[in-house]
Scaffold this motif. Structure first.
Motif, short mmCIF file in Angstrom:
data_model
loop_
_atom_site.label_atom_id
_atom_site.label_comp_id
_atom_site.label_asym_id
_atom_site.label_seq_id
_atom_site.Cartn_x
_atom_site.Cartn_y
_atom_site.Cartn_z
N VAL A 171 1.01 -1.17 -0.01
CA VAL A 171 0.00 0.00 0.02
C VAL A 171 0.94 1.28 0.05
CG1 VAL A 171 -1.98 1.27 1.27
CG2 VAL A 171 -1.81 -1.53 1.23
N HIS A 172 1.97 1.29 0.80
CA HIS A 172 2.82 2.12 0.82
C HIS A 172 3.34 2.60 -0.65
CE1 HIS A 172 6.62 4.33 1.93
NE2 HIS A 172 6.13 4.65 3.06
N ALA A 212 -10.66 13.37 -10.33
CA ALA A 212 -9.86 14.15 -9.41
C ALA A 212 -10.20 13.76 -7.92
CB ALA A 212 -10.14 15.83 -9.46
N GLY A 213 -11.49 13.05 -7.92
CA GLY A 213 -11.85 12.69 -6.28
C GLY A 213 -11.08 11.24 -6.02
N ILE A 214 -10.69 10.63 -7.20
CA ILE A 214 -9.89 9.24 -6.71
C ILE A 214 -8.69 9.52 -5.82
CG2 ILE A 214 -8.91 7.21 -7.80
CD1 ILE A 214 -10.82 7.39 -9.77
N SER A 215 -7.95 10.94 -6.05
CA SER A 215 -6.69 11.24 -5.33
C SER A 215 -6.79 10.95 -3.97
CB SER A 215 -6.30 12.36 -5.98
OG SER A 215 -5.65 12.33 -7.19
N ILE A 216 -7.99 11.17 -3.28
CA ILE A 216 -8.26 11.25 -2.11
C ILE A 216 -7.83 9.74 -1.28
CG2 ILE A 216 -9.86 11.49 -0.20
CD1 ILE A 216 -11.45 13.57 -1.85
N ILE A 219 -4.30 9.56 -0.88
CA ILE A 219 -3.59 10.16 0.37
C ILE A 219 -3.87 9.32 1.41
CG2 ILE A 219 -3.91 12.43 1.56
CD1 ILE A 219 -4.20 13.84 -0.83
N MET A 220 -5.32 8.78 1.53
CA MET A 220 -5.72 7.96 2.75
C MET A 220 -4.68 6.83 2.71
SD MET A 220 -7.99 9.00 4.67
CE MET A 220 -8.59 7.67 5.39
N MET A 221 -4.27 6.10 1.59
CA MET A 221 -3.33 4.83 1.73
C MET A 221 -2.09 5.35 2.13
SD MET A 221 -4.63 3.43 -2.19
CE MET A 221 -3.30 2.37 -2.35
N ALA A 222 -1.73 6.53 1.69
CA ALA A 222 -0.51 6.80 2.28
C ALA A 222 -0.28 7.00 3.74
CB ALA A 222 0.19 8.05 1.49
N LEU A 233 -2.88 11.02 10.95
CA LEU A 233 -3.79 12.11 11.13
C LEU A 233 -3.40 12.90 10.15
CD1 LEU A 233 -2.51 13.02 14.82
CD2 LEU A 233 -4.71 12.28 14.04
N GLY A 234 -2.49 13.21 9.40
CA GLY A 234 -2.61 13.86 8.29
C GLY A 234 -3.21 13.34 7.18
N GLY A 235 -3.42 12.15 6.81
CA GLY A 235 -4.36 11.55 5.94
C GLY A 235 -5.74 11.79 6.15
N LEU A 236 -5.97 11.65 7.56
CA LEU A 236 -7.61 11.67 8.02
C LEU A 236 -8.12 13.30 7.79
CD1 LEU A 236 -7.62 9.61 11.42
CD2 LEU A 236 -8.54 9.15 9.13
#
Length: 426
Positions: A171-172, A212-216, A219-222, A233-236
């Motif tokens: 995932v990373h 564009a909405g898929i990029s979220i 970020i959550m995966m990262a 916390l940054g991803g949330l």
């Protein structure tokens, strides 16, 4: 008598050396004064006149190049005809020609997507330096450090890609690609001028917002896969912010869609090609009240969507180190960087298409300049506004950031849709 050892006497403080001003090339300015104080009569200075002449020469050369080249669509048609003739000599079917032509357009988009962040990063450093009384890049690459960003990109390519032991490796690894690829494919329906579009999709606006909405998700995966509480916390925070500001951003363009009657970006831009009273452009940003509210809302929400100051809560260095990409380095970190600048550029392209007439000239007699040049010029002005906004306003607090969205932006977008309905009714 106690067995506790006697405490040693505190060491005397070591005196700090006196600060010395670095006398090397391109260091900090000695004086932080207003330009009017430094140069009360700037035109009396030879270097000021030389700089102005150089800038005028560059503008004249760019204008001559634009006029000589003209519209790009006839050149594209000519290249397509030559390609068909060349491939027909080898007996290849038309489907092979179409496939190869599509591959060429894809490569062109990828080239623009990679080259644009390099230029924008260098320009942002120069603008921020001028705002903060600094020189910015001046050494690497010679003239005003124009190769500084390329050198930074090469450094990122050569740096080691580190994956934390507590991270989920798969995932990373996938997270940067999930964040970047939607930004790239979102460029397909953008109309860069007259008949200059990679894929003229009828539902182009809906397609861009969906991609564009898929990029979220990336970020959550990262944030989740890094095995770091700051990254999580940054991803949330990023997910909450992007989902929240996506609503006013989407609703802000509903009046534009109502006026144009289409989701196709080419048709939306074409609907703004006329002039009021024969000279004033019928761009949607000039529609009374409705156009201004829609543009300001879309602009603010777009800044929030790209996680840039004052909406950079997901990457707040003072609180979360670097947010969701704290545990990323090397090429994987640069992919997140490219996604951010790619979305910023895409937002400027969309604003030009939605509110500033696409490639339309601001005055009728300026139509001699090709549409792609007007589209590019308007985009550059909006990019400058993006950069200016970032280096002017301080970071917002989390609760105020959310309040600003839910209690101010979103209600005004609903009211603006009602205003647009009244405008069409009367």
């Amino acid at each position: 008598m106690s067995d506790k050892p006697a405490e040693s006497a505190p060491k005397p403080p070591v005196p700090l050396p006196e600060p010395v001003f670095a006398e090397g090339r391109w260091t900090l300015l000695r004086d932080r004064s207003w330009p009017t104080d430094l140069w009360p009569e700037p035109w009396s200075l030879p270097r000021y006149r030389n700089g102005a002449m150089m800038l005028a020469g560059l503008c004249a050369a760019a204008l001559a190049f634009v006029l000589i080249v003209g519209e790009l669509s006839p050149w594209a048609d000519l290249a397509y005809g030559k390609l068909m003739l060349w491939m027909a000599t080898y007996g290849l079917p038309p489907l092979a020609v179409l496939s190869f032509w599509g591959l060429l357009k894809l490569c062109t988009l990828i080239g623009v997507f990679i080259a644009a962040p390099v230029v924008i990063v260098w320009w942002e450093r120069k603008i921020s330096a001028h705002i903060q009384s600094r020189f910015g890049p001046m050494t690497t690459g010679g003239f005003h450090g124009w190769l500084q960003t390329a050198a930074d990109g090469l450094k990122l390519l050569l740096k080691e890609n580190i994956t934390p032991r507590s991270a989920d490796p798969l995932v990373h690894l996938l997270a940067p690609a999930v964040a970047l690829v939607p930004a790239l494919v979102s460029y397909a329906p953008v109309s860069f001028g007259k008949e200059l579009c990679a894929a003229d999709i009828d539902i182009g606006t809906l397609y861009i917002f969906a991609m564009a909405g898929i990029s979220i998700v990336g970020i959550m995966m990262a944030g989740w896969s890094s095995g770091n509480k700051f990254s999580l916390l940054g991803g949330l925070r990023s997910a909450a912010q992007l989902v929240s500001y996506e609503l006013p951003r989407t609703f802000s363009i509903v009046p534009v869609l109502m006026f144009a009657g289409s989701l196709n970006l080419t048709q939306i831009a074409a609907a703004q090609g006329d002039y009021w009273l024969g000279f004033f452009p019928r761009w949607y940003v000039f529609y009374p009240v409705v156009g201004q509210i829609a543009f300001v809302t879309f602009f603010i929400a777009s800044i929030a969507e790209t996680n840039r100051t004052p909406f950079d809560i997901p990457e707040a260095e003072s609180e979360l180190v670097s947010g969701f990409h704290t545990e990323y380095s090397g090429i994987k970190f640069s992919l997140f960087f490219m996604a951010e600048y790619g979305y910023m550029l895409l937002s400027c392209f969309l604003m030009v298409s939605f509110f500033f007439g696409g490639g339309a000239a601001p005055l009728p007699f300026l139509r001699v300049i090709p549409s792609w040049a007007w589209f590019l010029g308007k985009s550059i002005v909006l990019i400058f506004c993006f950069l200016w906004f970032r280096w002017t306003f301080p970071r917002m607090r989390v609760d105020r950031l959310m309040d600003f969205n839910w209690k101010f932006l979103l209600p005004w977008t609903f009211a603006n849709i009602a205003f647009a309905g009244l405008y069409l009714l009367f």
